[in-house]
Motif scaffolding. Structure first.
Motif, PDB file in Angstrom:
ATOM      1  N   LEU A 106     -46.131 -96.731 -32.526  1.00 21.09           N
ATOM      2  CA  LEU A 106     -45.814 -97.945 -31.784  1.00 21.09           C
ATOM      3  C   LEU A 106     -46.810 -99.064 -32.079  1.00 21.09           C
ATOM      4  CD1 LEU A 106     -45.164 -96.261 -28.294  1.00 21.09           C
ATOM      5  CD2 LEU A 106     -43.481 -96.806 -30.055  1.00 21.09           C
ATOM      6  N   GLN A 109     -42.076-101.472 -29.990  1.00 22.99           N
ATOM      7  CA  GLN A 109     -42.310-100.925 -28.668  1.00 22.99           C
ATOM      8  C   GLN A 109     -41.043-100.184 -28.247  1.00 22.99           C
ATOM      9  OE1 GLN A 109     -41.574-105.385 -27.032  1.00 22.99           O
ATOM     10  NE2 GLN A 109     -42.841-104.129 -25.740  1.00 22.99           N
ATOM     11  N   GLN A 113     -46.819-102.183 -23.946  1.00 21.97           N
ATOM     12  CA  GLN A 113     -46.420-100.822 -24.317  1.00 21.97           C
ATOM     13  C   GLN A 113     -46.313 -99.863 -23.135  1.00 21.97           C
ATOM     14  OE1 GLN A 113     -45.471-100.102 -27.293  1.00 21.97           O
ATOM     15  NE2 GLN A 113     -46.444-101.545 -28.678  1.00 21.97           N
TER      16      GLN A 113
END
Length: 467
Positions: free
Chosen positions: A297, A242, A325
């Motif tokens: 991610l 992240q 996120q």
């Protein structure tokens, strides 16, 4: 086992068939993110057998083999290439409902005209046949790419890489154009000070800049960005569990860099702050030079510590992460946008629970300056299968503009992976064709065919503007 791949595989109605065969099927491929070795393309490698081109480095297959109870000797161990292939053949029939079943069939058909399922009964014959075909010039590294109409591709490369092989392909009209992608993860990997300082020495050598402080680091990285740009590069890429975001500068970045140079261990928060500050500075450089930046991610890597120690990274022990996120992603994009230094951006998620989050987040930062400036990226890694592609298409359609999408990529280490573009194109055409069949879209072949063509090829060609 009877063949099942027909010309209308995955196409469930007449309009979907028209879209695929008349608009998508024959378009060139721009594969703007993969992990192919550029030296194999530059040297036009001829593979000795199908195991080398198909099983080496393919952790998708390795995970399936382990799940089926295959000994590691036949996966990454010292078994012969033929023995590894025969063991893979034992697994293939039992990969039903896994994308490997479709990919295996598509790849055997596309490259070797084998229209049957790989099984233990035909495995030896297929091994010998394919290995013989791979000795032909038509099936060299470049030959395999050209068979799938690959116009250009982008590998993933460290800032310290020489790029000699990329440069060679761009100078040779017989080679598929291979562009570098700037992947600077090592430049802010300050968790291990010994490894990091060794990397700084390497970066200093190739950039011809003595890296004594943080400003020197940025100068060296900017120098390499210009070198990549001169060598055809137009993209950067970053891989994070992240993103990190800090509203305020709670540490002095110069002091942190000095600590690392002195081999003093940073705290977890100091490490994250260092990464955040460096990524922001890099992103400003990408904007200045006109590049596209990519963020992958959501992966938790190297989960199995015992097998990581035994086999090393990238061997099949990564997974989807359930990480927060949205807030940090918003913070990073907003920080760059606030000074009008936000480059064209593609963001990829790995957790399907985040699909709508990512699709809406990128829409916050479209500003009307560039068509599709902010991209919700293609279904990635564990999601690049039928269900994942359909969900990505639907999330983007519902919350953004599918018509502006720059399309699919392989994210692969295998020269036989390019039928994934065919897989995506069939799924895309079927999704639109289904809406037409349901009366939810106009049955306008020219209009929808143009959109399909754009998504499959022309959007990427215009967006990246490779030379």
């Amino acid at each position: 086992m009877k063949p099942f791949l027909t010309e209308n595989f995955l196409l469930k109605n007449d309009f979907a068939e028209k879209l695929y065969h008349n608009f998508a099927k024959k378009l060139p491929i721009i594969d703007y993110h993969n992990h192919l070795p550029p030296n194999d393309i530059a040297n036009d490698k001829q593979f000795e057998n199908i195991t080398q081109v198909w099983l080496y480095g393919d952790h998708y297959k390795w995970r399936a083999m382990r799940a089926f109870g295959i000994n590691e000797k036949y996966i990454t161990g010292n078994a012969t290439d033929k023995e590894k292939f025969l063991k893979w053949a034992e697994v293939v029939p039992y990969t039903i409902k896994n994308p490997l079943f479709h990919w295996t069939a598509l790849e055997l058909k596309a490259y070797f005209n084998i229209n049957e399922i790989l099984t233990p009964e035909n495995a030896e014959e297929i091994y010998e046949k394919t290995s013989k075909i791979l000795q032909q010039k038509s099936h060299s590294a470049n030959g395999l790419l050209k068979m799938q109409n690959v116009e250009s591709l982008c590998t993933t490369d460290d800032p310290a890489d020489s790029l000699e092989h990329h440069i060679a392909t761009l100078k040779d009209a017989n080679k598929v154009k291979t562009f570098p992608t700037f992947r600077p993860d090592n430049s802010f990997a300050v968790e291990n000070t010994t490894t990091y300082n060794q990397y700084l020495s390497k970066l200093a050598t190739v950039s011809n800049i003595n890296i004594n402080n943080y400003d020197d680091l940025l100068k060296a990285l900017e120098s390499r960005i210009h070198f990549f740009n001169e060598s055809g590069g137009r993209l950067s890429d970053h891989g994070f569990e992240q993103l990190s975001f800090f509203e305020n500068d709670i540490y002095d970045i110069q002091s942190l860099f000095k600590k690392v140079k002195e081999h003093k261990v940073l705290s977890t928060e100091e490490v994250e702050f260092f990464k955040f500050k460096t990524v922001i500075e890099l992103c400003k450089m990408y904007h200045k030079i006109g590049w596209t930046q990519q963020f992958h991610l959501g992966a938790i890597r190297n989960n199995n510590k015992r097998l990581l120690d035994e086999l090393g990274p990238d061997t099949g022990f990564d997974s989807i992460g359930d990480l927060s996120q949205a807030k940090a992603l918003s913070g990073v994009l907003n920080r760059l946008d606030s000074t009008n230094q936000l480059a064209k951006t593609i963001v990829y998620n790995l957790n399907p629970a985040d699909s709508e989050v990512f699709a809406t987040m990128v829409g916050n930062f479209n500003d009307g300056t560039i068509k599709g400036k902010m991209q919700y990226g293609a279904a990635w890694w564990f999601l690049d299968q039928k269900d994942g592609m359909e969900k990505q298409i639907n999330a983007l359609s519902n919350l953004g503009l599918l018509s502006c999408f720059v399309g699919m990529l392989t994210d692969s280490r295998s020269f036989l992976s390019f039928p994934r573009h065919e897989y995506f194109r069939r799924i895309l055409c079927n999704a639109i064709g289904t809406d037409v069949a349901n009366g939810e879209l106009p049955a306008d072949e020219a209009f929808l065919g143009k959109i399909v063509s754009d998504i499959c090829y022309y959007n990427a060609k215009n967006y990246f503007n490779f030379k």
